[in-house]
Design a protein around this motif. Structure first.
Motif, PDB file in Angstrom:
ATOM      1  N   ASP A 138      36.835 -21.065  27.457  1.00  0.00           N
ATOM      2  CA  ASP A 138      37.357 -21.968  26.435  1.00  0.00           C
ATOM      3  C   ASP A 138      36.285 -22.357  25.428  1.00  0.00           C
ATOM      4  O   ASP A 138      36.532 -22.395  24.213  1.00  0.00           O
ATOM      5  CB  ASP A 138      37.986 -23.205  27.077  1.00  0.00           C
ATOM      6  N   TYR A 139      35.081 -22.631  25.928  1.00  0.00           N
ATOM      7  CA  TYR A 139      33.981 -22.987  25.027  1.00  0.00           C
ATOM      8  C   TYR A 139      33.625 -21.810  24.124  1.00  0.00           C
ATOM      9  O   TYR A 139      33.476 -21.955  22.905  1.00  0.00           O
ATOM     10  CB  TYR A 139      32.763 -23.416  25.843  1.00  0.00           C
ATOM     11  N   LEU A 140      33.497 -20.621  24.714  1.00  0.00           N
ATOM     12  CA  LEU A 140      33.130 -19.436  23.942  1.00  0.00           C
ATOM     13  C   LEU A 140      34.198 -19.097  22.909  1.00  0.00           C
ATOM     14  O   LEU A 140      33.870 -18.688  21.785  1.00  0.00           O
ATOM     15  CB  LEU A 140      32.903 -18.256  24.887  1.00  0.00           C
ATOM     16  N   ASN A 141      35.456 -19.265  23.254  1.00  0.00           N
ATOM     17  CA  ASN A 141      36.532 -19.014  22.283  1.00  0.00           C
ATOM     18  C   ASN A 141      36.450 -19.982  21.109  1.00  0.00           C
ATOM     19  O   ASN A 141      36.615 -19.583  19.949  1.00  0.00           O
ATOM     20  CB  ASN A 141      37.895 -19.134  22.969  1.00  0.00           C
ATOM     21  N   ARG A 142      36.200 -21.256  21.406  1.00  0.00           N
ATOM     22  CA  ARG A 142      36.090 -22.240  20.318  1.00  0.00           C
ATOM     23  C   ARG A 142      34.912 -21.913  19.407  1.00  0.00           C
ATOM     24  O   ARG A 142      35.022 -21.985  18.172  1.00  0.00           O
ATOM     25  CB  ARG A 142      35.906 -23.650  20.885  1.00  0.00           C
ATOM     26  N   LEU A 143      33.798 -21.538  20.008  1.00  0.00           N
ATOM     27  CA  LEU A 143      32.611 -21.240  19.211  1.00  0.00           C
ATOM     28  C   LEU A 143      32.817 -19.970  18.389  1.00  0.00           C
ATOM     29  O   LEU A 143      32.382 -19.887  17.226  1.00  0.00           O
ATOM     30  CB  LEU A 143      31.392 -21.102  20.133  1.00  0.00           C
ATOM     31  N   TRP A 144      33.505 -18.984  18.972  1.00  0.00           N
ATOM     32  CA  TRP A 144      33.799 -17.748  18.241  1.00  0.00           C
ATOM     33  C   TRP A 144      34.723 -18.028  17.064  1.00  0.00           C
ATOM     34  O   TRP A 144      34.503 -17.530  15.953  1.00  0.00           O
ATOM     35  CB  TRP A 144      34.425 -16.722  19.176  1.00  0.00           C
ATOM     36  N   ASP A 145      35.746 -18.852  17.281  1.00  0.00           N
ATOM     37  CA  ASP A 145      36.658 -19.203  16.196  1.00  0.00           C
ATOM     38  C   ASP A 145      35.906 -19.934  15.081  1.00  0.00           C
ATOM     39  O   ASP A 145      36.154 -19.685  13.882  1.00  0.00           O
ATOM     40  CB  ASP A 145      37.791 -20.093  16.717  1.00  0.00           C
ATOM     41  N   PHE A 146      35.007 -20.822  15.458  1.00  0.00           N
ATOM     42  CA  PHE A 146      34.195 -21.537  14.468  1.00  0.00           C
ATOM     43  C   PHE A 146      33.387 -20.555  13.630  1.00  0.00           C
ATOM     44  O   PHE A 146      33.349 -20.641  12.393  1.00  0.00           O
ATOM     45  CB  PHE A 146      33.264 -22.529  15.167  1.00  0.00           C
ATOM     46  N   MET A 147      32.739 -19.593  14.289  1.00  0.00           N
ATOM     47  CA  MET A 147      31.921 -18.621  13.574  1.00  0.00           C
ATOM     48  C   MET A 147      32.779 -17.768  12.636  1.00  0.00           C
ATOM     49  O   MET A 147      32.375 -17.486  11.500  1.00  0.00           O
ATOM     50  CB  MET A 147      31.160 -17.732  14.562  1.00  0.00           C
ATOM     51  N   GLN A 148      33.946 -17.367  13.093  1.00  0.00           N
ATOM     52  CA  GLN A 148      34.832 -16.567  12.243  1.00  0.00           C
ATOM     53  C   GLN A 148      35.285 -17.351  11.011  1.00  0.00           C
ATOM     54  O   GLN A 148      35.310 -16.828   9.895  1.00  0.00           O
ATOM     55  CB  GLN A 148      36.055 -16.118  13.050  1.00  0.00           C
ATOM     56  N   ASN A 149      35.613 -18.614  11.227  1.00  0.00           N
ATOM     57  CA  ASN A 149      36.070 -19.450  10.114  1.00  0.00           C
ATOM     58  C   ASN A 149      34.945 -19.743   9.117  1.00  0.00           C
ATOM     59  O   ASN A 149      35.181 -19.785   7.898  1.00  0.00           O
ATOM     60  CB  ASN A 149      36.637 -20.767  10.650  1.00  0.00           C
ATOM     61  N   GLU A 150      33.742 -19.956   9.629  1.00  0.00           N
ATOM     62  CA  GLU A 150      32.623 -20.342   8.770  1.00  0.00           C
ATOM     63  C   GLU A 150      31.918 -19.158   8.130  1.00  0.00           C
ATOM     64  O   GLU A 150      31.496 -19.211   6.982  1.00  0.00           O
ATOM     65  CB  GLU A 150      31.605 -21.168   9.577  1.00  0.00           C
ATOM     66  N   PHE A 151      31.764 -18.070   8.897  1.00  0.00           N
ATOM     67  CA  PHE A 151      30.916 -16.962   8.444  1.00  0.00           C
ATOM     68  C   PHE A 151      31.671 -15.663   8.231  1.00  0.00           C
ATOM     69  O   PHE A 151      31.125 -14.701   7.673  1.00  0.00           O
ATOM     70  CB  PHE A 151      29.778 -16.711   9.450  1.00  0.00           C
ATOM     71  N   GLY A 152      32.901 -15.577   8.703  1.00  0.00           N
ATOM     72  CA  GLY A 152      33.665 -14.344   8.566  1.00  0.00           C
ATOM     73  C   GLY A 152      33.179 -13.268   9.520  1.00  0.00           C
ATOM     74  O   GLY A 152      32.445 -13.523  10.478  1.00  0.00           O
ATOM     75  N   ASN A 153      33.580 -12.033   9.242  1.00  0.00           N
ATOM     76  CA  ASN A 153      33.228 -10.916  10.138  1.00  0.00           C
ATOM     77  C   ASN A 153      31.793 -10.427   9.956  1.00  0.00           C
ATOM     78  O   ASN A 153      31.343  -9.543  10.684  1.00  0.00           O
ATOM     79  CB  ASN A 153      34.186  -9.747   9.898  1.00  0.00           C
ATOM     80  N   GLY A 154      31.093 -10.992   8.983  1.00  0.00           N
ATOM     81  CA  GLY A 154      29.745 -10.502   8.710  1.00  0.00           C
ATOM     82  C   GLY A 154      28.692 -10.958   9.684  1.00  0.00           C
ATOM     83  O   GLY A 154      27.564 -10.453   9.677  1.00  0.00           O
ATOM     84  N   VAL A 155      29.028 -11.947  10.540  1.00  0.00           N
ATOM     85  CA  VAL A 155      28.066 -12.455  11.521  1.00  0.00           C
ATOM     86  C   VAL A 155      28.673 -12.325  12.913  1.00  0.00           C
ATOM     87  O   VAL A 155      29.712 -12.921  13.206  1.00  0.00           O
ATOM     88  CB  VAL A 155      27.695 -13.929  11.237  1.00  0.00           C
ATOM     89  N   SER A 156      28.018 -11.550  13.765  1.00  0.00           N
ATOM     90  CA  SER A 156      28.498 -11.363  15.135  1.00  0.00           C
ATOM     91  C   SER A 156      27.823 -12.366  16.070  1.00  0.00           C
ATOM     92  O   SER A 156      26.809 -12.975  15.726  1.00  0.00           O
ATOM     93  CB  SER A 156      28.215  -9.937  15.613  1.00  0.00           C
ATOM     94  N   GLY A 157      28.399 -12.518  17.260  1.00  0.00           N
ATOM     95  CA  GLY A 157      27.857 -13.451  18.244  1.00  0.00           C
ATOM     96  C   GLY A 157      27.371 -12.734  19.489  1.00  0.00           C
ATOM     97  O   GLY A 157      27.987 -11.771  19.957  1.00  0.00           O
ATOM     98  N   GLU A 158      26.272 -13.220  20.029  1.00  0.00           N
ATOM     99  CA  GLU A 158      25.670 -12.628  21.228  1.00  0.00           C
ATOM    100  C   GLU A 158      25.260 -13.749  22.172  1.00  0.00           C
ATOM    101  O   GLU A 158      24.808 -14.814  21.732  1.00  0.00           O
ATOM    102  CB  GLU A 158      24.444 -11.810  20.829  1.00  0.00           C
ATOM    103  N   VAL A 159      25.402 -13.514  23.472  1.00  0.00           N
ATOM    104  CA  VAL A 159      24.877 -14.427  24.486  1.00  0.00           C
ATOM    105  C   VAL A 159      23.792 -13.688  25.258  1.00  0.00           C
ATOM    106  O   VAL A 159      24.019 -12.583  25.767  1.00  0.00           O
ATOM    107  CB  VAL A 159      25.979 -14.920  25.439  1.00  0.00           C
ATOM    108  N   ALA A 160      22.608 -14.284  25.310  1.00  0.00           N
ATOM    109  CA  ALA A 160      21.472 -13.702  26.032  1.00  0.00           C
ATOM    110  C   ALA A 160      21.380 -14.345  27.411  1.00  0.00           C
ATOM    111  O   ALA A 160      21.289 -15.573  27.525  1.00  0.00           O
ATOM    112  CB  ALA A 160      20.180 -13.933  25.253  1.00  0.00           C
ATOM    113  N   VAL A 161      21.448 -13.530  28.450  1.00  0.00           N
ATOM    114  CA  VAL A 161      21.397 -14.041  29.820  1.00  0.00           C
ATOM    115  C   VAL A 161      20.175 -13.475  30.536  1.00  0.00           C
ATOM    116  O   VAL A 161      19.786 -12.328  30.314  1.00  0.00           O
ATOM    117  CB  VAL A 161      22.683 -13.700  30.606  1.00  0.00           C
ATOM    118  N   GLY A 162      19.598 -14.280  31.398  1.00  0.00           N
ATOM    119  CA  GLY A 162      18.431 -13.847  32.164  1.00  0.00           C
ATOM    120  C   GLY A 162      18.847 -13.042  33.378  1.00  0.00           C
ATOM    121  O   GLY A 162      19.351 -13.591  34.365  1.00  0.00           O
ATOM    122  N   VAL A 163      18.669 -11.738  33.314  1.00  0.00           N
ATOM    123  CA  VAL A 163      18.942 -10.858  34.449  1.00  0.00           C
ATOM    124  C   VAL A 163      17.682 -10.723  35.305  1.00  0.00           C
ATOM    125  O   VAL A 163      17.740 -10.666  36.530  1.00  0.00           O
ATOM    126  CB  VAL A 163      19.422  -9.477  33.964  1.00  0.00           C
TER     127      VAL A 163
END
Length: 325
Positions: A138-163
């Protein structure tokens, strides 16, 4: 709480990056947040010296996040940084997750992203750091929607995890608390919410023999490539060179740790980079030293010539650049 302390991020760092065939700069903005909750609950990852550097604090607020990011941008410019060359901004911290509202308020993370995109007109990717077991759809969906609304398709999102390592046994030994099943679950959550996944792995720390080091690198690449095969989105690796924090120098954990000559490490990295190409995995190598400096590392320091080789490689993704010149 020291308000001035909260208004200033950690020093910025940067490395070369190549996104969609275009060379640029990845800027790391290390937000000053709070003590890692995993460290507080369990003592933390035994190889990590940064989890307690920021102390106990409430969630980072909207105004604090904005001031920290603006200060980081000024820091980058004061070092002669070219804002037009920045194509990726990575938000990291000394804590557990920037997707945890107890670390940073949701609207504070949003203003951090907005401020960065306004400052760097050619940014095409925003990355946010998190433990793999702290991802919520739910959090990631909200943040993705925010990015799409604010920046459009020109900015992608990535999550960096410690493997950290492909070996679940070693992860448990080091107190990471992340199983292979958690990584699979994280990759599914990120794929379903349209976020890419960057796995951070450590090399030249846990394995002490050349063959073991190369095998560990290839196993890490195979792990991330395997996760990527299940995802609709992009997977990549950021490889970090292991170091020994000052207060851990006498620990049994590092009793066998020795400095590996740069030429040897680069030879092993060339082999790993070729393996990543065969697996069609985006493979980058960290050339920053901020963490090493923060914990006054006693072993694992990068030489300027070594860092230059990594920068050439990250800009071109050509394994032949992984040599000393």
């Amino acid at each position: 709480m020291n308000c001035k302390f909260r208004n200033t991020a950690h020093p910025v760092s940067a490395k070369s990056v190549r996104i969609a065939g275009v060379p640029g700069i990845e800027l790391f903005i290390t937000l000053r947040t709070r003590t890692c909750s995993w460290k507080k609950e369990t003592g933390g990852c035994t190889f990590c010296g940064v989890g307690g550097l920021d102390g106990d604090m409430p969630p980072l607020s909207f105004s604090e996040a904005n001031l920290q990011v603006e200060g980081s941008i000024r820091d980058f410019k004061s070092q002669g940084g070219d804002v037009s060359a920045v194509t990726k901004v990575s938000f990291i911290s000394m804590s557990d997750s920037l997707l945890n509202p107890m670390t940073i308020e949701e609207r504070a993370l949003r203003i951090a992203m907005e401020t960065a995109v306004r400052a760097f007109p050619n940014v095409s990717c925003l990355s946010v750091e998190s433990r793999a077991d702290m991802l919520h759809s739910d959090y990631l969906n909200r943040l993705w929607d925010f990015m799409q609304n604010e920046f459009g398709n020109g900015v992608s999102g990535e999550v960096a995890v410690g493997v950290e390592t492909a070996s679940e046994y070693n992860r448990n030994l080091l107190g990471k608390g992340i199983s292979d099943a958690v990584l699979v679950s994280a990759s599914r959550v990120l794929s379903d919410t349209m976020w890419s996944m960057r796995g951070s792995l450590i090399y030249a720390l846990f394995e002490h023999e050349p063959l073991a080091r190369v095998l560990a690198l290839k196993n890490g690449i195979d792990l991330m490539a395997g996760l990527g095969e299940r995802m609709r989105t992009y997977t990549s690796i950021l490889l970090l060179r292991g170091y020994v924090p000052e207060d851990m120098a006498s620990s049994n954990l590092f009793r066998d740790f020795v400095e590996v000559p740069d030429e040897v490490v680069l030879r092993e990295l060339r082999e790993a980079a070729l393996h990543a190409k065969r697996r069609k995995l985006h493979f980058e190598i960290d050339s920053t030293t901020a963490d090493q400096e923060a914990v006054r590392a006693t072993l694992g320091i990068m030489s300027p010539e070594y860092r230059a080789a990594l920068d050439r490689y990250n800009q071109s993704l050509d394994p032949r650049e992984l040599v000393l010149k």
